[in-house]
Design a protein around this motif. Structure first.
Motif, mmCIF file in Angstrom:
data_model
loop_
_atom_site.group_PDB
_atom_site.id
_atom_site.type_symbol
_atom_site.label_atom_id
_atom_site.label_comp_id
_atom_site.label_asym_id
_atom_site.label_seq_id
_atom_site.Cartn_x
_atom_site.Cartn_y
_atom_site.Cartn_z
ATOM 1 N N SER A 231 -1.836 3.662 5.183
ATOM 2 C CA SER A 231 -1.278 2.528 4.451
ATOM 3 C C SER A 231 -1.769 1.213 5.038
ATOM 4 O O SER A 231 -2.161 0.290 4.304
ATOM 5 N N LYS A 232 -1.761 1.116 6.352
ATOM 6 C CA LYS A 232 -2.249 -0.104 6.995
ATOM 7 C C LYS A 232 -3.742 -0.300 6.741
ATOM 8 O O LYS A 232 -4.199 -1.427 6.505
ATOM 9 N N ALA A 233 -4.504 0.784 6.782
ATOM 10 C CA ALA A 233 -5.938 0.680 6.515
ATOM 11 C C ALA A 233 -6.197 0.210 5.091
ATOM 12 O O ALA A 233 -7.098 -0.611 4.841
ATOM 13 N N ALA A 234 -5.415 0.699 4.143
ATOM 14 C CA ALA A 234 -5.580 0.288 2.752
ATOM 15 C C ALA A 234 -5.317 -1.205 2.586
ATOM 16 O O ALA A 234 -6.052 -1.913 1.889
ATOM 17 N N ILE A 235 -4.276 -1.705 3.243
ATOM 18 C CA ILE A 235 -3.953 -3.129 3.149
ATOM 19 C C ILE A 235 -5.031 -3.966 3.807
ATOM 20 O O ILE A 235 -5.446 -5.016 3.280
ATOM 21 N N VAL A 236 -5.531 -3.524 4.951
ATOM 22 C CA VAL A 236 -6.584 -4.268 5.648
ATOM 23 C C VAL A 236 -7.852 -4.309 4.799
ATOM 24 O O VAL A 236 -8.507 -5.361 4.674
ATOM 25 N N ILE A 237 -8.232 -3.194 4.206
ATOM 26 C CA ILE A 237 -9.444 -3.155 3.363
ATOM 27 C C ILE A 237 -9.298 -4.078 2.170
ATOM 28 O O ILE A 237 -10.214 -4.860 1.850
ATOM 29 N N ALA A 238 -8.157 -4.013 1.498
ATOM 30 C CA ALA A 238 -7.951 -4.854 0.321
ATOM 31 C C ALA A 238 -7.952 -6.329 0.689
ATOM 32 O O ALA A 238 -8.550 -7.160 -0.010
ATOM 33 N N ASP A 239 -7.300 -6.688 1.783
ATOM 34 C CA ASP A 239 -7.234 -8.087 2.186
ATOM 35 C C ASP A 239 -8.596 -8.594 2.646
ATOM 36 O O ASP A 239 -8.960 -9.741 2.363
ATOM 37 N N THR A 240 -9.347 -7.766 3.342
ATOM 38 C CA THR A 240 -10.687 -8.165 3.788
ATOM 39 C C THR A 240 -11.598 -8.398 2.592
ATOM 40 O O THR A 240 -12.372 -9.374 2.567
ATOM 41 N N TRP A 241 -11.547 -7.522 1.599
ATOM 42 C CA TRP A 241 -12.347 -7.706 0.385
ATOM 43 C C TRP A 241 -11.957 -8.986 -0.343
ATOM 44 O O TRP A 241 -12.822 -9.704 -0.854
ATOM 45 N N LYS A 242 -10.684 -9.303 -0.337
ATOM 46 C CA LYS A 242 -10.192 -10.452 -1.090
ATOM 47 C C LYS A 242 -10.538 -11.774 -0.426
ATOM 48 O O LYS A 242 -10.886 -12.759 -1.096
ATOM 49 N N THR A 243 -10.477 -11.847 0.898
ATOM 50 C CA THR A 243 -10.502 -13.139 1.579
ATOM 51 C C THR A 243 -11.795 -13.431 2.323
ATOM 52 O O THR A 243 -12.036 -14.570 2.693
ATOM 53 N N SER A 244 -12.646 -12.442 2.547
ATOM 54 C CA SER A 244 -13.921 -12.719 3.222
ATOM 55 C C SER A 244 -14.744 -13.788 2.517
ATOM 56 O O SER A 244 -15.364 -14.629 3.186
ATOM 57 N N PRO A 245 -14.803 -13.820 1.175
ATOM 58 C CA PRO A 245 -15.553 -14.905 0.516
ATOM 59 C C PRO A 245 -15.022 -16.294 0.839
ATOM 60 O O PRO A 245 -15.798 -17.260 0.899
ATOM 61 N N PHE A 246 -13.712 -16.426 1.039
ATOM 62 C CA PHE A 246 -13.148 -17.727 1.402
ATOM 63 C C PHE A 246 -13.670 -18.180 2.760
ATOM 64 O O PHE A 246 -14.062 -19.346 2.937
ATOM 65 N N ILE A 247 -13.677 -17.270 3.726
ATOM 66 C CA ILE A 247 -14.230 -17.594 5.048
ATOM 67 C C ILE A 247 -15.711 -17.942 4.920
ATOM 68 O O ILE A 247 -16.195 -18.899 5.537
#
Length: 319
Positions: free
Chosen positions: A174-190
């Motif tokens: 569950s934690k891995a799924a949240i980390v993957i989704a959040d990384t995909w979502k926010t890496s472009p902002f960085i």
């Protein structure tokens, strides 16, 4: 000579008059700008200030439903920090900081790589920049639903990897799924913020380093990284503030189950699900204080030192 002297004397009040007019225009522009900002300040005060103050005041009262709330002082805060509800609170603090630390490290590394690629001159660079920003443009709730479908036991993730993982069925998946989704979502902002910092680095600096025989890694370590550091720190700070109030992704993907309850989810659960507005107000205040202290510590420990390093480096170069 007397005519020239008279002319020079006549120029003095004229120059003084021009300075007075310029000063008057500045004062007028300053007052005009102030009155333009006043409506925005009033709106922010109503939209942000009132709920914050209302939550702070409500946190000082009890959560009795049958009778009128009574003043209990800091009892709700003591309950969250050391009382019967302290276990949930500190568990959510650990989960929140875990997600913040892991996602920020991954997003910074990926975003830096994306920014370095987008900063190169090649055909289709504009199209690539637009495509990269698509995940950031997708609303977080929509992205969470899409990833929930993907992480389904019969979803595309298991189909591509050939596995049979129940991603939202236990703690670490569950934690891995949240980390993957959040990384995909926010890496472009960085990547976007770092790219802005890369754009202001003069190309002549890299050309001079090439002539001196510096390799690609040396140019990145000694030129690119130090010069892009202010933009990098700003990007990390913005992302830190956003990660510490994470709600949408874990709320939709796991509903806070399997040890994925963040502080924001705990506040919503206490206020709406458990009908404890006083305790929820205390939790929201504590969440605000934790975010403020973390951001302040980040700025003091990293932000100021980075600025001093840049100033020191510039002075050393001038010497």
């Amino acid at each position: 000579m007397s005519v020239r002297t008279g002319d020079s004397r006549a120029l003095v009040p004229r120059a003084s008059t021009r300075r007075e007019r310029a000063s008057g225009r500045k004062d007028h522009d300053g007052r005009f700008a102030f009155w333009l900002v006043v409506p925005a300040i009033l709106v922010l005060t109503v939209v942000i200030g009132y709920p914050v103050i209302a939550a702070l005041v409500r946190s000082l009262f009890s959560d009795s439903i049958a009778s009128a709330p009574r003043f209990v002082g800091l009892d709700n805060y003591f309950s969250a920090l050391w009382g019967v509800n302290s276990g949930k609170f500190w568990d959510s603090v650990g989960v929140t900081y875990f997600f913040a630390a892991v996602t920020i490290v991954l997003e910074t590394a990926i975003g830096l790589g994306m920014a370095l690629v987008m900063n190169q001159a090649f055909r289709g660079r504009g199209l690539l920049r637009g495509v990269v920003l698509v995940p950031w443009a997708v609303p977080t709730a929509v992205a969470a639903v899409l990833w929930k479908w993907s992480f389904d036991p019969v979803g595309i993730i298991n189909a591509l990897t050939g596995s049979h993982v129940v991603w939202t069925g236990s703690d670490w998946p569950s934690k891995a799924a949240i980390v993957i989704a959040d990384t995909w979502k926010t890496s472009p902002f960085i990547a976007l913020l770092i790219l802005a910092g890369l754009q202001i680095i003069p190309g002549e600096v890299h050309e001079a380093a090439k002539i001196d025989g510096a390799g690609a890694f040396q140019r990145f370590r000694l030129i690119t990284l130090p010069l892009v550091r202010p933009a990098l720190l700003v990007a990390i700070l913005f992302r830190l503030l956003d990660a510490l109030r994470m709600y949408d992704l874990p709320a939709i993907l796991t509903h806070g189950a399997n040890d994925t309850t963040t502080l924001s989810i705990l506040v919503v659960q206490a206020t709406l699900s458990e009908l404890k507005p006083g305790f929820g107000g205390a939790l929201s205040t504590l969440t605000f204080l934790l975010i403020f202290v973390t951001a302040y510590a980040f700025v003091r420990l990293l932000g100021v030192n980075a600025v001093e390093a840049q100033i020191g480096g510039g002075r050393g170069g001038n010497r």
